[in-house]
Motif scaffolding. Structure first.
Motif, PDB file in Angstrom:
ATOM      1  N   LEU A   1      21.470  45.530 -33.615  1.00  0.00           N
ATOM      2  CA  LEU A   1      21.136  45.299 -32.213  1.00  0.00           C
ATOM      3  C   LEU A   1      19.649  45.445 -31.915  1.00  0.00           C
ATOM      4  N   ALA A   2      18.898  46.021 -32.861  1.00  0.00           N
ATOM      5  CA  ALA A   2      17.481  46.297 -32.623  1.00  0.00           C
ATOM      6  C   ALA A   2      16.638  45.614 -33.693  1.00  0.00           C
ATOM      7  N   LYS A   3      15.308  45.681 -33.501  1.00  0.00           N
ATOM      8  CA  LYS A   3      14.408  45.056 -34.477  1.00  0.00           C
ATOM      9  C   LYS A   3      14.294  45.926 -35.727  1.00  0.00           C
ATOM     10  N   HIS A   4      14.062  47.231 -35.514  1.00  0.00           N
ATOM     11  CA  HIS A   4      13.934  48.128 -36.662  1.00  0.00           C
ATOM     12  C   HIS A   4      14.458  49.511 -36.283  1.00  0.00           C
ATOM     13  N   VAL A   5      15.106  50.163 -37.227  1.00  0.00           N
ATOM     14  CA  VAL A   5      15.616  51.512 -37.002  1.00  0.00           C
ATOM     15  C   VAL A   5      14.931  52.462 -37.982  1.00  0.00           C
ATOM     16  N   TYR A   6      14.269  53.480 -37.444  1.00  0.00           N
ATOM     17  CA  TYR A   6      13.716  54.562 -38.261  1.00  0.00           C
ATOM     18  C   TYR A   6      14.673  55.737 -38.112  1.00  0.00           C
ATOM     19  N   THR A   7      15.120  56.312 -39.217  1.00  0.00           N
ATOM     20  CA  THR A   7      16.093  57.394 -39.108  1.00  0.00           C
ATOM     21  C   THR A   7      15.692  58.567 -40.001  1.00  0.00           C
ATOM     22  N   ILE A   8      15.849  59.780 -39.450  1.00  0.00           N
ATOM     23  CA  ILE A   8      15.395  60.996 -40.141  1.00  0.00           C
ATOM     24  C   ILE A   8      16.591  61.909 -40.422  1.00  0.00           C
ATOM     25  N   GLU A   9      16.657  62.418 -41.649  1.00  0.00           N
ATOM     26  CA  GLU A   9      17.735  63.342 -42.033  1.00  0.00           C
ATOM     27  C   GLU A   9      17.114  64.584 -42.670  1.00  0.00           C
ATOM     28  N   ILE A  10      17.631  65.753 -42.281  1.00  0.00           N
ATOM     29  CA  ILE A  10      17.041  66.998 -42.786  1.00  0.00           C
ATOM     30  C   ILE A  10      17.639  67.434 -44.125  1.00  0.00           C
TER      31      ILE A  10
ATOM     32  N   ASP B   1      12.246  66.939 -40.819  1.00  0.00           N
ATOM     33  CA  ASP B   1      12.743  67.637 -39.638  1.00  0.00           C
ATOM     34  C   ASP B   1      12.577  66.754 -38.406  1.00  0.00           C
ATOM     35  N   GLY B   2      13.716  66.347 -37.848  1.00  0.00           N
ATOM     36  CA  GLY B   2      13.713  65.454 -36.699  1.00  0.00           C
ATOM     37  C   GLY B   2      13.007  66.016 -35.473  1.00  0.00           C
ATOM     38  N   TYR B   3      12.854  67.350 -35.370  1.00  0.00           N
ATOM     39  CA  TYR B   3      12.154  67.916 -34.215  1.00  0.00           C
ATOM     40  C   TYR B   3      10.710  67.426 -34.155  1.00  0.00           C
ATOM     41  N   LYS B   4      10.173  67.024 -35.326  1.00  0.00           N
ATOM     42  CA  LYS B   4       8.788  66.538 -35.361  1.00  0.00           C
ATOM     43  C   LYS B   4       8.711  65.044 -35.046  1.00  0.00           C
TER      44      LYS B   4
ATOM     45  N   ILE C   1      17.665  58.060 -30.378  1.00  0.00           N
ATOM     46  CA  ILE C   1      19.035  58.583 -30.343  1.00  0.00           C
ATOM     47  C   ILE C   1      19.099  59.791 -31.279  1.00  0.00           C
ATOM     48  N   ILE C   2      19.654  60.873 -30.768  1.00  0.00           N
ATOM     49  CA  ILE C   2      19.819  62.069 -31.603  1.00  0.00           C
ATOM     50  C   ILE C   2      21.310  62.274 -31.802  1.00  0.00           C
ATOM     51  N   THR C   3      21.735  62.429 -33.059  1.00  0.00           N
ATOM     52  CA  THR C   3      23.178  62.536 -33.318  1.00  0.00           C
ATOM     53  C   THR C   3      23.557  63.920 -33.840  1.00  0.00           C
ATOM     54  N   ALA C   4      22.726  64.924 -33.503  1.00  0.00           N
ATOM     55  CA  ALA C   4      23.054  66.335 -33.714  1.00  0.00           C
ATOM     56  C   ALA C   4      22.600  67.011 -32.421  1.00  0.00           C
ATOM     57  N   ALA C   5      23.182  68.189 -32.102  1.00  0.00           N
ATOM     58  CA  ALA C   5      22.906  68.750 -30.773  1.00  0.00           C
ATOM     59  C   ALA C   5      21.833  69.845 -30.789  1.00  0.00           C
ATOM     60  N   PRO C   6      20.668  69.601 -30.159  1.00  0.00           N
ATOM     61  CA  PRO C   6      19.703  70.680 -29.942  1.00  0.00           C
ATOM     62  C   PRO C   6      20.135  71.485 -28.712  1.00  0.00           C
ATOM     63  N   GLU C   7      19.604  72.709 -28.568  1.00  0.00           N
ATOM     64  CA  GLU C   7      19.966  73.509 -27.383  1.00  0.00           C
ATOM     65  C   GLU C   7      19.212  73.023 -26.148  1.00  0.00           C
ATOM     66  N   GLN C   8      18.009  72.481 -26.384  1.00  0.00           N
ATOM     67  CA  GLN C   8      17.236  71.883 -25.285  1.00  0.00           C
ATOM     68  C   GLN C   8      16.718  70.512 -25.716  1.00  0.00           C
ATOM     69  N   ILE C   9      16.303  69.721 -24.726  1.00  0.00           N
ATOM     70  CA  ILE C   9      15.747  68.403 -25.061  1.00  0.00           C
ATOM     71  C   ILE C   9      14.429  68.612 -25.818  1.00  0.00           C
ATOM     72  N   PRO C  10      14.309  68.096 -27.067  1.00  0.00           N
ATOM     73  CA  PRO C  10      13.083  68.329 -27.843  1.00  0.00           C
ATOM     74  C   PRO C  10      11.853  67.606 -27.256  1.00  0.00           C
ATOM     75  N   GLU C  11      10.854  68.390 -26.831  1.00  0.00           N
ATOM     76  CA  GLU C  11       9.665  67.865 -26.156  1.00  0.00           C
ATOM     77  C   GLU C  11       8.911  66.834 -26.987  1.00  0.00           C
ATOM     78  N   LYS C  12       8.764  67.131 -28.283  1.00  0.00           N
ATOM     79  CA  LYS C  12       8.012  66.223 -29.176  1.00  0.00           C
ATOM     80  C   LYS C  12       8.627  64.826 -29.173  1.00  0.00           C
ATOM     81  N   LEU C  13       9.958  64.794 -29.068  1.00  0.00           N
ATOM     82  CA  LEU C  13      10.627  63.493 -29.104  1.00  0.00           C
ATOM     83  C   LEU C  13      10.440  62.754 -27.784  1.00  0.00           C
TER      84      LEU C  13
END
Ligand code: SAH
Length: 242
Positions: A128-137, A163-166, A178-190
């Motif tokens: 559905l998109a042009k490019h997907v960048y995906t990060i796994e810890i 680390d996806g937080y970065k 899109i984040i598919t794991a749950a942080p406790e707060q919305i990550p500011e860096k993202l």
């Protein structure tokens, strides 16, 4: 070509036709699995209100059974998450479809996903998109997903171990995150790595319970607003060990 060579080619083609799952196991989709996907879309996804035709088509095209281990293939189209090893899960099909619909991706978008896992959600987004960048810890999961996606021919997905937080500053800003794991707060860096006019979807809340799906919008002036969708249950978004 000699008679001998032609004979070998005929034999090999016959073998592939009769036993495609043996030679092409990693990338083989079958009519039986396609039928299960159509039922999954009717019974689990459309019935709960997902309407976007492009999203439904992507869910029909991506062979979910190729993203789980051999012993779980029979359960790939059931109405729930499934284990993918290392204590992680591939999300319930309905949740994948709902998050994709809420994200409103389009063919010009560059998308960031945090939490590659099996690579399934990335595969859906890549349609559905042009490019997907995906990060796994977890390195093993990221490497396996990268290999799987490449074998299956997805050529607009880049997988990174980290680390996806970065986020992925070298590729930012993103039209969608899109984040598919749950942080406790919305990550500011993202949020910083989101384009003006962009949006992000993520589950937010404590580990295992009381999480909600949240849509974060950044308007053209850079103002942030959030909307709550449904309650969900995701694995936690963990912090990198020092
Ligand atoms: N989207 C996946 C399912 C993800 S499960 C799929 O379609 O299969 C959540 C994933 O997030 C897990 O693989 C977990 O290891 C990963 N994860 C958790 N915290 C992370 C972080 N800080 N950065 C990147 N990935 C993370």
């Amino acid at each position: 070509m000699s008679f001998d060579q032609a004979h070998k080619i005929v034999l090999l083609s016959g073998f592939i036709l009769i036993f495609p799952h043996i030679l092409l196991g990693q990338i083989y989709d079958s009519p039986a699995h396609q039928k299960k996907r159509i039922m999954m879309i009717e019974d689990q996804i459309k019935s709960r209100g997902v309407k976007n035709l492009d999203v439904l088509r992507a869910m029909e095209e991506v062979p979910r059974h190729l993203f789980v281990s051999e012993d779980l293939k029979h359960a790939a189209y059931t109405d729930g998450p499934l284990p993918i090893g290392h204590g992680q899960t591939i999300s319930q099909p309905y949740i994948v479809a709902l998050m994709t619909e809420l994200l409103e991706p389009d063919s010009q978008h560059v998308v960031l996903e945090v939490g590659t896992g099996s690579g399934y959600q990335a595969a859906i987004l890549s349609k559905l998109a042009k490019h997907v960048y995906t990060i796994e810890i977890i390195p093993e999961l990221g490497q396996e997903a990268g290999k799987r996606l490449k074998q299956m021919g997805y050529d607009n997905i880049s997988v990174k171990i980290g680390d996806g937080y970065k986020g992925w500053p070298e590729k930012a800003p993103f039209d969608r995150i899109i984040i598919t794991a749950a942080p406790e707060q919305i990550p500011e860096k993202l949020v910083e790595q989101l384009k003006p006019g962009g949006q992000m979807i993520l589950p937010v809340g404590p580990q295992w319970w009381g999480q909600d799906l949240i849509v974060v919008e950044k308007d053209k002036q850079g103002e942030i607003s959030t909307k709550k969708s449904i309650p969900v249950r995701f694995v936690p978004m963990v912090h990198e060990k020092e």
